[in-house]
Write an enzyme that holds these catalytic residues in place. Structure first.
Site, PDB file in Angstrom:
ATOM      1  NE  ARG A  12      -0.747  -0.457   4.859  1.00  0.00           N
ATOM      2  CZ  ARG A  12      -0.238  -0.032   5.714  1.00  0.00           C
ATOM      3  NH1 ARG A  12      -1.437   1.293   5.561  1.00  0.00           N
ATOM      4  NH2 ARG A  12       0.117  -0.059   7.213  1.00  0.00           N
ATOM      5  NE  ARG A  34       3.119  -4.848   9.635  1.00  0.00           N
ATOM      6  CZ  ARG A  34       3.365  -3.927  10.380  1.00  0.00           C
ATOM      7  NH1 ARG A  34       4.054  -4.141  11.721  1.00  0.00           N
ATOM      8  NH2 ARG A  34       2.443  -2.972  10.168  1.00  0.00           N
ATOM      9  CB  VAL A  49      11.680  -5.244   7.486  1.00  0.00           C
ATOM     10  CG1 VAL A  49      11.135  -5.333   6.583  1.00  0.00           C
ATOM     11  CG2 VAL A  49      10.653  -3.920   8.159  1.00  0.00           C
ATOM     12  N   GLY A  77       8.093   1.269   7.377  1.00  0.00           N
ATOM     13  CA  GLY A  77       8.336   1.853   7.938  1.00  0.00           C
ATOM     14  C   GLY A  77       6.852   2.321   8.334  1.00  0.00           C
ATOM     15  CE1 TYR A 140       8.689   7.650   9.566  1.00  0.00           C
ATOM     16  CE2 TYR A 140       9.231  10.436   9.498  1.00  0.00           C
ATOM     17  CZ  TYR A 140       8.719   8.909   8.825  1.00  0.00           C
ATOM     18  OH  TYR A 140       8.731   8.737   7.677  1.00  0.00           O
ATOM     19  CE  LYS A 144      11.293   6.759   7.694  1.00  0.00           C
ATOM     20  NZ  LYS A 144      11.216   5.681   6.390  1.00  0.00           N
ATOM     21  CB  ILE A 173       3.391  11.139   0.636  1.00  0.00           C
ATOM     22  CG1 ILE A 173       5.046  11.508   0.531  1.00  0.00           C
ATOM     23  CG2 ILE A 173       2.848  10.375  -0.793  1.00  0.00           C
ATOM     24  CD1 ILE A 173       4.938  13.163  -0.391  1.00  0.00           C
ATOM     25  NE  ARG A 184      -2.535  24.236  16.736  1.00  0.00           N
ATOM     26  CZ  ARG A 184      -1.725  24.198  17.902  1.00  0.00           C
ATOM     27  NH1 ARG A 184      -1.788  22.862  18.520  1.00  0.00           N
ATOM     28  NH2 ARG A 184      -0.829  24.289  18.185  1.00  0.00           N
TER      29      ARG A 184
HETATM   30  P1  NDP Z   1       1.950   3.208   5.305  1.00  0.00           P
HETATM   31  O1  NDP Z   1       1.532   3.649   6.168  1.00  0.00           O
HETATM   32  O2  NDP Z   1       0.572   3.934   3.663  1.00  0.00           O
HETATM   33  O3  NDP Z   1       2.556   1.502   4.095  1.00  0.00           O
HETATM   34  C1  NDP Z   1       3.784   1.444   5.714  1.00  0.00           C
HETATM   35  C2  NDP Z   1       3.906   0.243   4.797  1.00  0.00           C
HETATM   36  O4  NDP Z   1       5.745  -0.626   5.623  1.00  0.00           O
HETATM   37  C3  NDP Z   1       2.816  -0.908   4.699  1.00  0.00           C
HETATM   38  O5  NDP Z   1       3.047  -1.995   3.548  1.00  0.00           O
HETATM   39  C4  NDP Z   1       3.323  -1.712   6.452  1.00  0.00           C
HETATM   40  O6  NDP Z   1       2.778  -3.420   5.990  1.00  0.00           O
HETATM   41  C5  NDP Z   1       5.012  -1.939   5.803  1.00  0.00           C
HETATM   42  N1  NDP Z   1       5.625  -2.140   7.330  1.00  0.00           N
HETATM   43  C6  NDP Z   1       5.169  -1.433   8.512  1.00  0.00           C
HETATM   44  N2  NDP Z   1       5.807  -1.880   9.243  1.00  0.00           N
HETATM   45  C7  NDP Z   1       6.620  -3.454   8.944  1.00  0.00           C
HETATM   46  C8  NDP Z   1       7.156  -4.626   9.500  1.00  0.00           C
HETATM   47  N3  NDP Z   1       7.819  -4.161  10.622  1.00  0.00           N
HETATM   48  N4  NDP Z   1       7.487  -5.018   8.029  1.00  0.00           N
HETATM   49  C9  NDP Z   1       7.525  -5.403   6.827  1.00  0.00           C
HETATM   50  N5  NDP Z   1       6.218  -4.359   6.704  1.00  0.00           N
HETATM   51  C10 NDP Z   1       5.962  -3.509   7.160  1.00  0.00           C
HETATM   52  O7  NDP Z   1       3.165   4.348   4.318  1.00  0.00           O
HETATM   53  P2  NDP Z   1       3.750   5.071   3.355  1.00  0.00           P
HETATM   54  O8  NDP Z   1       3.360   4.518   1.953  1.00  0.00           O
HETATM   55  O9  NDP Z   1       2.551   6.881   3.281  1.00  0.00           O
HETATM   56  O10 NDP Z   1       5.527   5.475   3.933  1.00  0.00           O
HETATM   57  C11 NDP Z   1       6.138   4.929   2.457  1.00  0.00           C
HETATM   58  C12 NDP Z   1       7.662   5.021   4.045  1.00  0.00           C
HETATM   59  O11 NDP Z   1       8.386   6.388   3.132  1.00  0.00           O
HETATM   60  C13 NDP Z   1       8.379   5.111   5.085  1.00  0.00           C
HETATM   61  O12 NDP Z   1       9.149   4.741   5.462  1.00  0.00           O
HETATM   62  C14 NDP Z   1       7.199   6.425   5.446  1.00  0.00           C
HETATM   63  O13 NDP Z   1       7.956   6.116   6.798  1.00  0.00           O
HETATM   64  C15 NDP Z   1       8.287   7.061   4.301  1.00  0.00           C
HETATM   65  N6  NDP Z   1       7.666   8.627   4.108  1.00  0.00           N
HETATM   66  C16 NDP Z   1       6.506   8.431   4.017  1.00  0.00           C
HETATM   67  C17 NDP Z   1       5.899  10.524   4.366  1.00  0.00           C
HETATM   68  C18 NDP Z   1       4.576  10.323   4.009  1.00  0.00           C
HETATM   69  O14 NDP Z   1       3.666  11.541   4.263  1.00  0.00           O
HETATM   70  N7  NDP Z   1       3.319   9.344   3.709  1.00  0.00           N
HETATM   71  C19 NDP Z   1       6.413  11.233   4.651  1.00  0.00           C
HETATM   72  C20 NDP Z   1       8.429  10.654   4.086  1.00  0.00           C
HETATM   73  C21 NDP Z   1       8.579   9.448   4.443  1.00  0.00           C
HETATM   74  P3  NDP Z   1       1.345  -3.115   7.054  1.00  0.00           P
HETATM   75  O15 NDP Z   1       0.693  -2.996   5.893  1.00  0.00           O
HETATM   76  O16 NDP Z   1       1.961  -4.882   7.055  1.00  0.00           O
HETATM   77  O17 NDP Z   1       1.250  -2.470   7.813  1.00  0.00           O
END
Ligand code: NDP
Length: 234
Positions: A12, A34, A49, A77, A140, A144, A173, A184
């Protein structure tokens, strides 16, 4: 181009958009998931992970099904936001385990095959707010920004074998992750964003796609911000 790609957390949000972009270019894309079901149209590979055995098993499966990983996008993440004085060790550790150690063990597993092949692309998902500092996100932001030290050290270790390691640093994003932000906080961050809007997962995927491409062959140890201008100049 048809390379073997692995995207962690690819079921996702940004990970899925990256998987779609690279598959659209003709790459063979495996999506690490996951929980739940993997998205259709990709090789779905269970990968937690925080679990070294799960990471090794995932890479073995990807290698068997579509060849050793040539492009790794370490995207999985989490956030666990709270002010530091209220943050217990477990909350800090959970984020470190996923966002930093999870990336470390994923990259380490990928690097062996890339070194042997004398080519490869590694792209890590960092965060523009991490570099700026962000209240409630000591855990976080620490993870990062730590990815920069990891990537730059690795750029030295892997560069001589033609493997590049770069960071993409998104701003806000529009994904499930940012739905947790208060109105806020979102308004405050948008005031710091020259483009004045959140980005889309596809806009981040475009940057990942570039760094993973042949065109980016002379770029390593770099940070590519995708944040509508937030934090520019730092
Ligand atoms: P989402 O919360 O939409 O998706 C996170 C994804 O990471 C999911 O597929 C989730 O799996 C997976 N995940 C989380 N923990 C684990 C784990 N322990 N093992 C395997 N998979 C895991 O996040 P985003 O798409 O928004 O973010 C993606 C990346 O971009 C992240 O690293 C985030 O920190 C970074 N990022 C995002 C920003 C934003 O504004 N959205 C801004 C800056 C950085 P599951 O579906 O099982 O939970």
């Amino acid at each position: 181009m048809s390379r073997s790609v692995f995207v962690t957390g690819g079921n996702r949000g940004i990970g899925l958009a990256v998987a779609e972009a690279l598959a659209g270019d003709g790459d063979r894309v495996a999506v690490g998931y996951r929980s739940g079901e993997p998205p259709k149209g990709f090789l779905g590979v269970q990968c937690e992970v925080t679990d070294p055995n799960s990471v090794s098993a995932a890479f073995e499966l990807v290698a068997k099904e579509q060849g050793p990983v040539e492009v790794l996008v370490a995207n999985a993440g989490i956030t666990r936001d709270t002010l530091m004085l209220r943050m217990d060790d477990a909350t800090f550790d959970e984020v470190v385990e996923t966002n930093l150690k999870g990336v470390f063990r994923t990259v380490r597993t990928a690097a062996g095959g890339m070194l042997a092949a004398r080519r490869g692309r590694i792209v890590l998902l960092s965060s523009a707010l991490g570099f700026l500092g962000s209240p409630g996100q000591t855990n976080y932001a620490a993870t990062k920004t730590a990815l920069l030290g990891l990537a730059r050290s690795l750029a030295w270790e892997l560069g001589p074998r033609g493997v590049t390691v770069n960071l993409v640093a998104p701003g806000i994003i529009d994904t499930d992750m940012t739905k947790q932000l208060t109105e806020r906080r979102m308004d405050g961050v948008m005031k710091m964003t020259p483009l004045g809007r959140p980005g889309t997962p596809q806009e981040v995927a475009a940057a990942v796609r570039f760094l993973a491409s042949e065109e980016a062959s002379y770029i390593t140890g770099a940070v590519l911000p995708v944040g509508g201008g937030i934090g520019m100049g730092i």
